[in-house]
Write an enzyme that holds these catalytic residues in place. Structure first.
Site, PDB file in Angstrom:
ATOM      1  N   ASP A 160     -23.068  -6.530 -60.602  1.00 41.93           N
ATOM      2  CA  ASP A 160     -22.612  -7.512 -61.597  1.00 41.93           C
ATOM      3  C   ASP A 160     -23.743  -8.483 -61.950  1.00 41.93           C
ATOM      4  O   ASP A 160     -23.925  -8.852 -63.110  1.00 41.93           O
ATOM      5  CB  ASP A 160     -21.410  -8.280 -61.039  1.00 41.93           C
ATOM      6  CG  ASP A 160     -20.368  -7.339 -60.464  1.00 41.93           C
ATOM      7  OD1 ASP A 160     -19.694  -6.664 -61.247  1.00 41.93           O
ATOM      8  OD2 ASP A 160     -20.259  -7.255 -59.231  1.00 41.93           O
ATOM      9  N   HIS A 188     -15.682  -8.948 -56.853  1.00 41.89           N
ATOM     10  CA  HIS A 188     -16.200  -7.849 -57.694  1.00 41.89           C
ATOM     11  C   HIS A 188     -14.990  -7.243 -58.416  1.00 41.89           C
ATOM     12  O   HIS A 188     -14.515  -6.163 -58.100  1.00 41.89           O
ATOM     13  CB  HIS A 188     -16.907  -6.803 -56.835  1.00 41.89           C
ATOM     14  CG  HIS A 188     -17.279  -5.571 -57.614  1.00 41.89           C
ATOM     15  ND1 HIS A 188     -18.195  -5.593 -58.640  1.00 41.89           N
ATOM     16  CD2 HIS A 188     -16.846  -4.295 -57.550  1.00 41.89           C
ATOM     17  CE1 HIS A 188     -18.297  -4.383 -59.162  1.00 41.89           C
ATOM     18  NE2 HIS A 188     -17.492  -3.577 -58.520  1.00 41.89           N
TER      19      HIS A 188
HETATM   20  N1  LIG Z   1     -19.152  -2.571 -55.713  1.00 40.59           N
HETATM   21  C1  LIG Z   1     -19.606  -1.943 -56.760  1.00 40.59           C
HETATM   22  O1  LIG Z   1     -20.401  -2.509 -57.534  1.00 40.59           O
HETATM   23  C2  LIG Z   1     -19.182  -0.528 -57.076  1.00 40.59           C
HETATM   24  C3  LIG Z   1     -19.806   0.134 -58.140  1.00 40.59           C
HETATM   25  C4  LIG Z   1     -19.440   1.433 -58.422  1.00 40.59           C
HETATM   26  C5  LIG Z   1     -18.452   2.058 -57.663  1.00 40.59           C
HETATM   27  N2  LIG Z   1     -17.880   1.397 -56.643  1.00 40.59           N
HETATM   28  C6  LIG Z   1     -16.882   2.051 -55.776  1.00 40.59           C
HETATM   29  O2  LIG Z   1     -17.592   2.922 -54.857  1.00 40.59           O
HETATM   30  C7  LIG Z   1     -16.691   3.928 -54.389  1.00 40.59           C
HETATM   31  C8  LIG Z   1     -17.345   5.295 -54.506  1.00 40.59           C
HETATM   32  O3  LIG Z   1     -17.527   5.656 -55.859  1.00 40.59           O
HETATM   33  P1  LIG Z   1     -18.005   7.124 -56.281  1.00 40.59           P
HETATM   34  O4  LIG Z   1     -18.057   7.111 -57.748  1.00 40.59           O
HETATM   35  O5  LIG Z   1     -19.175   7.540 -55.483  1.00 40.59           O
HETATM   36  O6  LIG Z   1     -16.725   7.965 -55.824  1.00 40.59           O
HETATM   37  P2  LIG Z   1     -16.651   9.531 -55.496  1.00 40.59           P
HETATM   38  O7  LIG Z   1     -15.210   9.891 -55.492  1.00 40.59           O
HETATM   39  O8  LIG Z   1     -17.594  10.302 -56.355  1.00 40.59           O
HETATM   40  O9  LIG Z   1     -17.225   9.576 -54.006  1.00 40.59           O
HETATM   41  C9  LIG Z   1     -16.566   8.991 -52.933  1.00 40.59           C
HETATM   42  C10 LIG Z   1     -16.782   9.872 -51.725  1.00 40.59           C
HETATM   43  O10 LIG Z   1     -16.138   9.241 -50.613  1.00 40.59           O
HETATM   44  C11 LIG Z   1     -15.599  10.282 -49.819  1.00 40.59           C
HETATM   45  N3  LIG Z   1     -14.614   9.746 -48.895  1.00 40.59           N
HETATM   46  C12 LIG Z   1     -13.279   9.531 -49.086  1.00 40.59           C
HETATM   47  N4  LIG Z   1     -12.724   9.061 -47.970  1.00 40.59           N
HETATM   48  C13 LIG Z   1     -13.724   8.949 -47.054  1.00 40.59           C
HETATM   49  C14 LIG Z   1     -13.747   8.556 -45.707  1.00 40.59           C
HETATM   50  N5  LIG Z   1     -12.637   8.171 -45.057  1.00 40.59           N
HETATM   51  N6  LIG Z   1     -14.938   8.588 -45.056  1.00 40.59           N
HETATM   52  C15 LIG Z   1     -16.055   8.999 -45.679  1.00 40.59           C
HETATM   53  N7  LIG Z   1     -16.079   9.429 -46.964  1.00 40.59           N
HETATM   54  C16 LIG Z   1     -14.923   9.393 -47.637  1.00 40.59           C
HETATM   55  C17 LIG Z   1     -15.055  11.273 -50.829  1.00 40.59           C
HETATM   56  O11 LIG Z   1     -14.846  12.561 -50.253  1.00 40.59           O
HETATM   57  C18 LIG Z   1     -16.178  11.272 -51.869  1.00 40.59           C
HETATM   58  O12 LIG Z   1     -17.156  12.261 -51.569  1.00 40.59           O
HETATM   59  C19 LIG Z   1     -15.425   3.761 -55.206  1.00 40.59           C
HETATM   60  O13 LIG Z   1     -14.465   3.025 -54.461  1.00 40.59           O
HETATM   61  C20 LIG Z   1     -15.895   2.964 -56.415  1.00 40.59           C
HETATM   62  O14 LIG Z   1     -14.842   2.281 -57.043  1.00 40.59           O
HETATM   63  C21 LIG Z   1     -18.226   0.123 -56.342  1.00 40.59           C
HETATM   64  O1  LIG Z   2     -15.391  -0.674 -62.094  1.00 41.60           O
HETATM   65  C1  LIG Z   2     -15.241   0.163 -61.196  1.00 41.60           C
HETATM   66  O2  LIG Z   2     -14.136   0.533 -60.798  1.00 41.60           O
HETATM   67  C2  LIG Z   2     -16.463   0.764 -60.574  1.00 41.60           C
HETATM   68  C3  LIG Z   2     -17.400  -0.279 -60.126  1.00 41.60           C
HETATM   69  O3  LIG Z   2     -16.767  -1.244 -59.340  1.00 41.60           O
HETATM   70  C4  LIG Z   2     -18.168  -0.905 -61.266  1.00 41.60           C
HETATM   71  O4  LIG Z   2     -18.215  -2.131 -61.344  1.00 41.60           O
HETATM   72  O5  LIG Z   2     -18.762  -0.176 -62.070  1.00 41.60           O
END
Ligand SMILES: NC(=O)c1ccc[n+]([C@@H]2O[C@H](COP(=O)([O-])OP(=O)(O)OC[C@H]3O[C@@H](n4cnc5c(N)ncnc54)[C@H](O)[C@@H]3O)[C@@H](O)[C@H]2O)c1
Ligand SMILES: O=C(O)C[C@H](O)C(=O)O
Length: 332
Positions: A160, A188
């Site tokens: 962000d 977030h």
């Molecule tokens: N904070 C931020 O700025 C931010 C930014 C982008 C995404 N995210 C979040 O990050 C997370 C991951 O996003 P992504 O796009 O890589 O998702 P994704 O679905 O592509 O990958 C997530 C992975 O986690 C695995 N997983 C599920 N349960 C698990 C467990 N108990 N232990 C280990 N692995 C496990 C899944 O099998 C998958 O491979 C989501 O919750 C998303 O919303 C946060």
């Molecule tokens: O917005 C979402 O759910 C994914 C991630 O947290 C983001 O900010 O891109």
């Protein structure tokens, strides 16, 4: 003398952020170009084959800094000896959902992985929670891993923060590296408060306040804030997937600055355990402006807060208190 490798855990490593993140870590983007690493990648059994494919690609990339790869579905093996833990595992939101809609699925993961980290990670392991709802997952991890110092548990709001710098750079047509000291306050989530009241831009005639250069308070107090708040949703709408390369890059920025320090005169945003600074309730993981030195973050103190900012900082704190209650109700 060559440095000893640091073991870096990435959970959810078979997912899309994982796929962008592990090569960055292996190239030294996270811990520096002279720091060898051993990657520990955790995922769940249905993703084991894909995880092994990522391991094969890491080997094929022949990264000089990469001294080993552990790819596993065993949380104990994954956590053993790690000095940095990047917790990405969980479920991303889909179009139309708020981040707290993924709460039920994700907080229970953080409760169970907390104890594995507490028991098996290296002493002083630094933990970054990326999976949503990031602040509340980090809080649950902290509460169920009481022996990990609260200073070592954080969540990602650097994405962000970087989005805010990016919007200012686009608006003013200046280089993003010349914009600094934006702040993301709070969650977030779409209640976060991106604040540019203290942000500056490097110009040929010295550093100038962003407000003075933009000369459009209506935009700064309106569209700018909502664009940053809604950027995650905009990416999901466009890609049909949530942000990945920018999230991975921000995770590297977060750990790099935490471990190696923030540049003089620059602060960054990190979700950290509130100590009551700026009258934010203690006991929440809340995003603050921080500087880092010797591997420790410190909340920047004494910034003047106007009434507009106060209301927005309180609203996002309120949402975090509600999320905390909801998380506990999901766990009980
Ligand atoms: N904070 C931020 O700025 C931010 C930014 C982008 C995404 N995210 C979040 O990050 C997370 C991951 O996003 P992504 O796009 O890589 O998702 P994704 O679905 O592509 O990958 C997530 C992975 O986690 C695995 N997983 C599920 N349960 C698990 C467990 N108990 N232990 C280990 N692995 C496990 C899944 O099998 C998958 O491979 C989501 O919750 C998303 O919303 C946060
Ligand atoms: O917005 C979402 O759910 C994914 C991630 O947290 C983001 O900010 O891109």
């Amino acid at each position: 003398m060559a440095k000893q490798p640091v073991r870096v855990l990435v959970t959810g490593a078979a997912g899309q952020i994982g796929y962008a993140l592990v090569p960055m870590i292996a190239r030294g983007v996270m811990l520096g170009p002279d720091q060898p690493v051993i990657l520990h990648m955790l995922d769940i059994p249905p993703a084991a084959e894909a995880l092994n494919g990522v391991k094969m690609e890491l080997i094929d990339a022949a990264f000089p800094l990469l001294k080993g790869v552990v790819a596993t579905t065993d949380v104990v093996e994954a956590c053993t000896g790690v000095g940095v833990a990047v917790m990405v595992g969980g479920f991303p939101r889909k179009e139309g959902m708020e981040r707290k809609d993924v709460m039920t699925k994700n907080v229970s993961i953080y409760k169970s992985q907390a104890s594995a980290l507490e028991k098996h990670a290296a002493a002083n392991c630094k933990v970054l929670v990326v999976a949503n709802p990031a602040n509340t997952n980090a809080l649950i991890l902290k509460e169920f891993a009481p022996s990990i110092p609260e200073k070592n548990i954080s969540c990602l709001t650097r994405l962000d923060h970087n989005r805010a710098l990016g919007q200012i750079s686009e608006r003013l047509k200046v280089q993003v590296c010349d914009v600094k000291n934006a702040i993301i306050w709070g969650n977030h989530s779409s209640s976060q408060y991106p604040d540019v009241n203290h942000a500056t831009v490097k110009t040929p005639s010295g550093e100038k306040p962003v407000r003075e250069l933009v000369k459009d308070d209506a935009w700064l107090n309106g569209e700018f804030i909502s664009t940053v708040q809604q950027r995650g949703a905009a990416i999901i709408k466009a890609r049909k997937l949530s942000s990945a390369l920018s999230a991975a890059s921000a995770a590297c920025d977060h750990i790099r600055d935490w471990v190696l320090g923030t540049p003089e005169g620059t602060w960054v945003s990190m979700g950290v355990y509130s100590d009551g600074s700026y009258n934010v309730p203690a006991g929440l993981i809340y995003s603050f402006p921080v500087t880092c030195r010797n591997g420790e973050w410190t909340i920047v103190q004494g910034l003047p807060i106007d009434e507009f900012s106060r209301k927005k900082m309180d609203a996002t704190a309120e949402e975090l208190s509600e999320e905390k209650a909801l998380a506990y109700s999901c766990l009980s």
